[in-house]
Motif scaffolding. Structure first.
Motif, PDB file in Angstrom:
ATOM      1  N   ASP A   1       0.833  -1.204   0.000  1.00 46.22           N
ATOM      2  CA  ASP A   1       0.000   0.000   0.000  1.00 46.22           C
ATOM      3  C   ASP A   1       0.867   1.254   0.000  1.00 46.22           C
ATOM      4  OD1 ASP A   1      -2.254  -1.575   0.104  1.00 46.22           O
ATOM      5  OD2 ASP A   1      -2.668  -1.212   2.225  1.00 46.22           O
TER       6      ASP A   1
ATOM      7  N   GLU B   1      -8.262  -3.739   8.883  1.00 48.48           N
ATOM      8  CA  GLU B   1      -9.458  -4.215   8.197  1.00 48.48           C
ATOM      9  C   GLU B   1      -9.274  -5.670   7.798  1.00 48.48           C
ATOM     10  OE1 GLU B   1     -10.643  -1.825   4.931  1.00 48.48           O
ATOM     11  OE2 GLU B   1     -11.216  -0.108   6.171  1.00 48.48           O
TER      12      GLU B   1
ATOM     13  N   ASP C   1      -4.333   3.848   5.132  1.00 48.87           N
ATOM     14  CA  ASP C   1      -5.610   4.536   4.951  1.00 48.87           C
ATOM     15  C   ASP C   1      -5.434   5.923   4.339  1.00 48.87           C
ATOM     16  OD1 ASP C   1      -8.434   4.307   5.271  1.00 48.87           O
ATOM     17  OD2 ASP C   1      -8.339   5.718   6.946  1.00 48.87           O
ATOM     18  N   GLY C   2      -4.343   6.584   4.683  1.00 49.82           N
ATOM     19  CA  GLY C   2      -4.101   7.923   4.160  1.00 49.82           C
ATOM     20  C   GLY C   2      -2.665   8.341   4.398  1.00 49.82           C
TER      21      GLY C   2
ATOM     22  N   TRP D   1      -2.872  12.028   0.317  1.00 52.75           N
ATOM     23  CA  TRP D   1      -3.229  10.801  -0.417  1.00 52.75           C
ATOM     24  C   TRP D   1      -4.263  10.045   0.383  1.00 52.75           C
ATOM     25  CZ3 TRP D   1      -3.110   5.631   0.820  1.00 52.75           C
ATOM     26  CH2 TRP D   1      -3.244   4.713  -0.236  1.00 52.75           C
ATOM     27  N   ASP D   2      -5.249   9.506  -0.314  1.00 56.09           N
ATOM     28  CA  ASP D   2      -6.280   8.690   0.316  1.00 56.09           C
ATOM     29  C   ASP D   2      -6.374   7.374  -0.442  1.00 56.09           C
ATOM     30  OD1 ASP D   2      -9.246   7.698   0.561  1.00 56.09           O
ATOM     31  OD2 ASP D   2      -8.958   9.098   2.215  1.00 56.09           O
ATOM     32  N   ARG D   3      -6.509   6.272   0.264  1.00 60.15           N
ATOM     33  CA  ARG D   3      -6.483   4.962  -0.404  1.00 60.15           C
ATOM     34  C   ARG D   3      -7.649   4.768  -1.365  1.00 60.15           C
ATOM     35  NH1 ARG D   3      -9.059   0.339   3.340  1.00 60.15           N
ATOM     36  NH2 ARG D   3     -10.277   1.638   4.758  1.00 60.15           N
ATOM     37  N   ARG D   4      -8.676   5.582  -1.273  1.00 60.43           N
ATOM     38  CA  ARG D   4      -9.807   5.474  -2.182  1.00 60.43           C
ATOM     39  C   ARG D   4      -9.506   6.083  -3.545  1.00 60.43           C
ATOM     40  NH1 ARG D   4     -10.466   6.291   2.794  1.00 60.43           N
ATOM     41  NH2 ARG D   4     -11.835   5.006   4.076  1.00 60.43           N
ATOM     42  N   GLN D   5      -8.364   6.772  -3.639  1.00 65.45           N
ATOM     43  CA  GLN D   5      -7.925   7.308  -4.938  1.00 65.45           C
ATOM     44  C   GLN D   5      -7.303   6.188  -5.756  1.00 65.45           C
ATOM     45  OE1 GLN D   5      -6.547  11.511  -2.866  1.00 65.45           O
ATOM     46  NE2 GLN D   5      -5.232  10.528  -4.348  1.00 65.45           N
ATOM     47  N   PRO D   6      -7.569   6.121  -7.039  1.00 71.38           N
ATOM     48  CA  PRO D   6      -7.026   5.034  -7.847  1.00 71.38           C
ATOM     49  C   PRO D   6      -5.538   5.114  -8.077  1.00 71.38           C
ATOM     50  CG  PRO D   6      -8.181   6.628  -9.222  1.00 71.38           C
ATOM     51  CD  PRO D   6      -8.463   7.012  -7.796  1.00 71.38           C
TER      52      PRO D   6
END
Length: 255
Positions: free
Chosen positions: A172, A224, A231-232, A247-252
């Motif tokens: 990640d 999780e 996560d960020g 940066w956020d992990r929901r960004q591709p």
């Protein structure tokens, strides 16, 4: 936030941990998945100054460095006793952190961390979701990289402690890094309410291991599905143009 105090007989009595302590000495041993044999101590042994791992061909010459007890904010949550130890192994000197939960007069092993570099005092913090509490056992490897050897355990609502998978967060983090940036050494993890956070210097691809020039970063991790995930992140880049990036992990992909 967590509170740490050093173990003593008076402290354990004040917490009610010595009530009903068995008189039998350490009669049983627990072996966890990393192969370290840890004695299952009674409360009297746990409050003493002895090193609570058994001499074996894996570890010998154990020396107790520190011991303590962790408890939640305002005394809420689990009571976790721990020992920090140093022992000889076939690979050299190893530092170990071992943690036990003390509940209703009984002691049960939570787990341990072993590192060929150094270790630091554990930290206990409220978790999130199904993980009511998180226990961080910090450890770093030897050599110039001082890579992470931390162990994390989560206490679920059913009262069981579970070891958290520590592999996912590495990939990640690589995915989150800005182009041309690297993290060339282990990161410094801390427990906080709801998760784990860490900070690190940033290396440009041309930097030597000793001398990062890319800036700094903070990382926020969550637990999780039994895994530690990134996560960020916040990047503070010093390369031209100097800038701050989130940066956020929901960004591709990285911004």
């Amino acid at each position: 936030m967590n509170n740490t105090v050093y173990l003593s007989s008076s402290l354990l009595l004040a917490l009610g941990l010595l009530a009903g302590a068995p008189t039998a000495q350490n009669a049983e041993a627990d072996t966890n998945e990393r192969g370290v044999i840890v004695e299952s101590p009674n409360q009297t042994a746990l409050s003493g100054a002895q090193c609570l791992i058994r001499e074996s061909n894996q570890y010998s010459g154990c020396r107790l460095l520190a011991s303590g007890v962790l408890y939640g904010v305002n005394g809420d949550g689990p009571v976790v006793a721990w020992q920090q130890m140093r022992a000889s192994s076939p690979l050299g000197i190893t530092q170990l952190l071992v943690a036990w939960e003390v509940r209703d007069g009984a002691i049960r092993l939570i787990g341990h961390m072993a590192a060929d570099g150094w270790s630091e005092a554990p930290a206990l913090a409220p978790g999130n979701g199904d993980n009511e509490w998180l226990l961080l056992l910090p450890g770093r490897g030897g050599g110039t990289g001082h890579f992470n050897m931390d162990a994390i355990f989560a206490l679920s609502a059913d009262g069981d402690w579970r070891a958290i998978d520590m592999e996912q967060w590495v990939s990640d983090l690589q995915r989150a890094l800005q182009p041309g940036m690297e993290v060339a050494k282990g990161i410094e993890m801390h427990a906080f309410s709801g998760g784990i956070w860490a900070r690190s210097a940033l290396w440009r691809s041309e930097d030597t291991n000793c001398c990062p020039t890319g800036g700094a970063a903070e990382f926020q991790f969550a637990v999780e599905n039994g895994r530690l995930v990134l996560d960020g992140a916040q990047f503070h880049l010093t390369v031209s143009p100097a800038r701050n990036i989130s940066w956020d992990r929901r960004q591709p992909s990285p911004p």
